[in-house]
Design a protein around this motif. Structure first.
Motif, PDB file in Angstrom:
ATOM      1  N   ALA A  14       0.834  -1.200   0.000  1.00 10.03           N
ATOM      2  CA  ALA A  14       0.000   0.000   0.000  1.00 10.03           C
ATOM      3  C   ALA A  14       0.874   1.257   0.000  1.00 10.03           C
ATOM      4  CB  ALA A  14      -0.922  -0.002   1.214  1.00 10.03           C
ATOM      5  N   MET A 160      -7.456   1.501  -4.170  1.00  9.30           N
ATOM      6  CA  MET A 160      -7.189   1.127  -2.786  1.00  9.30           C
ATOM      7  C   MET A 160      -8.485   0.797  -2.044  1.00  9.30           C
ATOM      8  SD  MET A 160      -3.957   1.026  -2.162  1.00  9.30           S
ATOM      9  CE  MET A 160      -4.136   0.924  -0.385  1.00  9.30           C
ATOM     10  N   MET A 177      -5.063   2.089   4.224  1.00 11.27           N
ATOM     11  CA  MET A 177      -5.261   3.381   3.575  1.00 11.27           C
ATOM     12  C   MET A 177      -4.328   4.431   4.165  1.00 11.27           C
ATOM     13  SD  MET A 177      -7.487   2.890   1.200  1.00 11.27           S
ATOM     14  CE  MET A 177      -7.843   4.581   0.734  1.00 11.27           C
ATOM     15  N   PHE A 180      -1.011   3.941   2.508  1.00 13.08           N
ATOM     16  CA  PHE A 180      -1.079   4.507   1.159  1.00 13.08           C
ATOM     17  C   PHE A 180      -0.926   6.028   1.221  1.00 13.08           C
ATOM     18  CE2 PHE A 180      -4.001   6.688  -1.786  1.00 13.08           C
ATOM     19  CZ  PHE A 180      -3.371   6.410  -2.990  1.00 13.08           C
TER      20      PHE A 180
END
Length: 244
Positions: A14, A160, A177, A180
């Protein structure tokens, strides 16, 4: 270990997706960051104040990613409990999304960006709210604007979120997340010479290809691991089916 696991490989994937997706971020978000900075009155552009505002923007943005991931994962969890064998479908989806993300990273396929149109209707409703917060002169304003900015249509974010759906665990999806979002920071924050250097490194074919191959290897390993689960499902179905 499965694709929804939040051990180092998925979090690293990620983060790398956010980091190497930075070329897209520089084009889409870099201009926004510059516009927000120049919107601050000249008398208030002290380095410390600007640093606080930039931090507020990005904390808000990453927080919105984490909230969206958790909500989508909650939906995945509901579907998982409502439908038989849906967990297996979600795990396959997670591995497939990893492969598609790797293809984007390596510049072998840009199809992920086509899904940006999905969020334009929502963004048309959110954008006017953000305009009311400008010019931003305080950190809470910056955080609020960043929180809205995080809902801007973006193929990388939607990719995502599809992975978050497959995770089907809100806390783990939020962590993913967040990783990311942290990966996007270098490209979003870089300006001037630094932005050019970051862009050159991000666009390097060797860098992108190596990262893509590592992610694809991990995803393929996950799909191979899922074969045993498919075999278990088939065996269970055979045992529970009526005999004639």
């Amino acid at each position: 270990m499965n694709p929804a696991d939040m051990s180092l490989p998925p979090l690293a994937a990620a983060f790398v997706f956010g980091l190497l997706g930075g070329a897209h971020c520089i084009g889409m978000c870099g201009g926004i960051m510059s516009a927000l900075t120049f919107a601050v009155p000249p008398s208030m552009r002290q380095p410390r104040r600007l640093a606080g505002l930039l931090l507020g923007y990005n904390l808000g943005r990453i927080s919105s990613y984490m909230i969206a991931g958790a909500l989508v994962a909650l939906l995945g969890s509901v579907l998982n409990h409502a439908l038989d064998s849906f967990a297996l479908v979600l795990r396959i989806l997670a591995a497939v999304m990893l492969i598609l993300m790797a293809l984007y990273i390596a510049n072998w396929w840009k199809g992920l960006l086509r899904i940006e149109a999905l969020g334009r209707v929502l963004w048309r409703r959110i954008e006017p709210i953000g305009r009311r917060l400008m010019p931003v002169v305080k950190v809470p304003q910056a955080f609020a604007l960043g929180s809205l900015w995080g809902w801007m249509p973006c193929g990388l974010i939607y990719s995502m979120l599809a992975w978050s759906l497959a995770v089907a665990e809100p806390l783990r999806a939020a962590a993913m997340m967040g990783a990311f979002g942290l990966g996007t920071l270098p490209a979003v924050l870089a300006t001037g010479v630094a932005a050019r250097r970051v862009s050159i490194w991000i666009r390097s074919p060797a860098t992108r290809t190596l990262a893509a191959l590592l992610i694809i290897t991990f995803a393929v390993w996950q799909l191979w691991h899922l074969q045993s689960m498919i075999g278990m499902v088939d065996t269970h179905s055979a045992m529970t089916s009526p005999h004639h």
